[in-house]
Enzyme design. Structure first.
Site, PDB file in Angstrom:
ATOM      1  N   GLY A 186      -1.818  13.993 -16.159  1.00  0.00           N
ATOM      2  CA  GLY A 186      -1.467  14.159 -14.755  1.00  0.00           C
ATOM      3  C   GLY A 186      -2.225  15.258 -14.035  1.00  0.00           C
ATOM      4  N   SER A 187      -3.449  15.553 -14.495  1.00  0.00           N
ATOM      5  CA  SER A 187      -4.196  16.627 -13.815  1.00  0.00           C
ATOM      6  C   SER A 187      -4.528  16.242 -12.378  1.00  0.00           C
ATOM      7  CB  SER A 187      -5.473  16.973 -14.591  1.00  0.00           C
ATOM      8  OG  SER A 187      -6.413  15.922 -14.517  1.00  0.00           O
ATOM      9  N   ASN A 188      -4.783  14.941 -12.143  1.00  0.00           N
ATOM     10  CA  ASN A 188      -5.028  14.507 -10.763  1.00  0.00           C
ATOM     11  C   ASN A 188      -3.744  14.584  -9.940  1.00  0.00           C
ATOM     12  OD1 ASN A 188      -7.844  13.400 -10.045  1.00  0.00           O
ATOM     13  ND2 ASN A 188      -7.529  12.652 -12.115  1.00  0.00           N
ATOM     14  N   ARG A 229       3.918  -8.556 -18.031  1.00  0.00           N
ATOM     15  CA  ARG A 229       3.556  -7.669 -16.916  1.00  0.00           C
ATOM     16  C   ARG A 229       4.540  -7.804 -15.765  1.00  0.00           C
ATOM     17  NH1 ARG A 229      -1.248  -5.224 -17.597  1.00  0.00           N
ATOM     18  NH2 ARG A 229      -2.773  -6.281 -18.929  1.00  0.00           N
ATOM     19  N   MET A 266      -2.924   4.020 -16.386  1.00  0.00           N
ATOM     20  CA  MET A 266      -3.795   3.215 -17.242  1.00  0.00           C
ATOM     21  C   MET A 266      -3.300   1.791 -17.465  1.00  0.00           C
ATOM     22  SD  MET A 266      -6.011   5.463 -17.530  1.00  0.00           S
ATOM     23  CE  MET A 266      -7.234   5.152 -18.766  1.00  0.00           C
ATOM     24  N   LEU A 272      -2.476  -3.654 -12.957  1.00  0.00           N
ATOM     25  CA  LEU A 272      -1.370  -4.186 -12.148  1.00  0.00           C
ATOM     26  C   LEU A 272      -1.708  -5.598 -11.693  1.00  0.00           C
ATOM     27  CD1 LEU A 272      -0.838  -0.896 -10.137  1.00  0.00           C
ATOM     28  CD2 LEU A 272       0.761  -1.865 -11.817  1.00  0.00           C
ATOM     29  N   ASN A 300      -6.495   4.509  -5.702  1.00  0.00           N
ATOM     30  CA  ASN A 300      -6.774   4.777  -7.111  1.00  0.00           C
ATOM     31  C   ASN A 300      -8.009   5.660  -7.199  1.00  0.00           C
ATOM     32  OD1 ASN A 300      -6.598   4.474  -9.997  1.00  0.00           O
ATOM     33  ND2 ASN A 300      -8.333   3.070  -9.873  1.00  0.00           N
ATOM     34  N   HIS A 318     -11.156   6.396  -9.770  1.00  0.00           N
ATOM     35  CA  HIS A 318     -11.832   5.789 -10.917  1.00  0.00           C
ATOM     36  C   HIS A 318     -13.020   6.677 -11.288  1.00  0.00           C
ATOM     37  CE1 HIS A 318     -13.226   2.567 -13.545  1.00  0.00           C
ATOM     38  NE2 HIS A 318     -14.434   2.735 -13.034  1.00  0.00           N
TER      39      HIS A 318
HETATM   40  C1  GRF Z   1      -9.177  10.889 -16.536  1.00  0.00           C
HETATM   41  O1  GRF Z   1     -10.074  10.327 -17.470  1.00  0.00           O
HETATM   42  C2  GRF Z   1      -9.654  10.581 -15.161  1.00  0.00           C
HETATM   43  O2  GRF Z   1     -11.052  10.415 -15.137  1.00  0.00           O
HETATM   44  C3  GRF Z   1      -8.983   9.275 -14.825  1.00  0.00           C
HETATM   45  O3  GRF Z   1      -7.758   9.271 -15.543  1.00  0.00           O
HETATM   46  C4  GRF Z   1      -7.861  10.154 -16.683  1.00  0.00           C
HETATM   47  C5  GRF Z   1      -6.696  11.069 -16.804  1.00  0.00           C
HETATM   48  O4  GRF Z   1      -6.531  11.740 -15.604  1.00  0.00           O
HETATM   49  N1  GRF Z   1      -8.768   9.196 -13.412  1.00  0.00           N
HETATM   50  P1  GRF Z   1      -5.237  12.702 -15.374  1.00  0.00           P
HETATM   51  O5  GRF Z   1      -5.568  14.026 -16.032  1.00  0.00           O
HETATM   52  O6  GRF Z   1      -4.046  12.059 -16.068  1.00  0.00           O
HETATM   53  O7  GRF Z   1      -5.102  12.789 -13.896  1.00  0.00           O
END
Ligand code: GRF
Length: 195
Positions: free
Chosen positions: A11-13, A64, A89, A92, A106, A108
């Protein structure tokens, strides 16, 4: 403007997006939702005071439609104006995407339209590309294919491993996604291009 963020992992994004939605920013995070109850990002969201939910996709064993029906419950309850996929990941279905048409973004990790799908960094290196990066796009039924809202570029160095390239791209994701969200929330339709 309420933003729901879907994650699958660290979840860094999501953190970058949530941290950007403060002060005069017209958007606020209303939910962080994961397909993995153990996703590290859920704890980070809770620490930031953001409501969280998780719908484990594994019991649905590839059904799904059933998984997405379960995912829609907390999502609809949060009544988001916008849904941001951030390291989410799961692919959908077209029905799910249509239900949120035009309100789902999204990020990418490639310079779309190049390298849709997985292993983007390894593919860019294998192709001998001298630059790589990430793209924020509107989600449509076709995978990694919607209108591009912003891109960030980084150099590919001669001896890069996929891990080293990923480490160079990820911080750019954390800059790009909040910028795109802010412009969208402000009604500014100019695409974002970094650096
Ligand atoms: C990373 O590989 C990023 O490039 C892609 O999702 C993966 C995990 O991102 N968008 P996050 O740290 O969970 O946001």
């Amino acid at each position: 403007m309420k933003v729901a963020i879907l994650i699958s992992g660290s979840g860094s994004n999501m953190v970058a997006l949530a941290q950007s939605m403060t002060g005069d920013h017209p958007a606020r995070p209303c939910l962080v939702l994961s397909n993995d109850p153990d996703a590290g990002g859920l704890a980070k969201a809770r620490a930031m005071g953001i409501p969280t939910a998780a719908v484990d996709h594994r019991p649905f064993k590839g059904d799904r439609a059933a998984f997405e029906a379960a995912l829609l419950e907390p999502l609809q309850a949060a009544q988001p104006d916008l849904v941001a996929l951030a390291g989410f990941m799961r692919v959908l279905t077209a029905d799910f995407v249509r239900g949120l048409e035009g309100r789902m973004l999204n990020i990418h990790p490639s310079l779309l339209p190049k390298y849709k799908g997985l292993n983007t960094h390894a593919r860019a290196i294998a192709a001998g590309d001298t630059e790589a990066g990430c793209t924020v796009h509107k989600v449509t039924a076709a995978l990694d294919d919607g209108p591009i809202l912003g891109q960030a570029r980084v150099p590919v160095l001669p001896d890069d491993t996929p891990e080293q390239l990923a480490a160079r791209v990820l911080p750019m994701e954390h800059q790009l996604y909040p910028l795109v969200l802010r412009r969208l929330a402000m009604g500014d339709r100019r695409p974002v291009s970094l650096p």
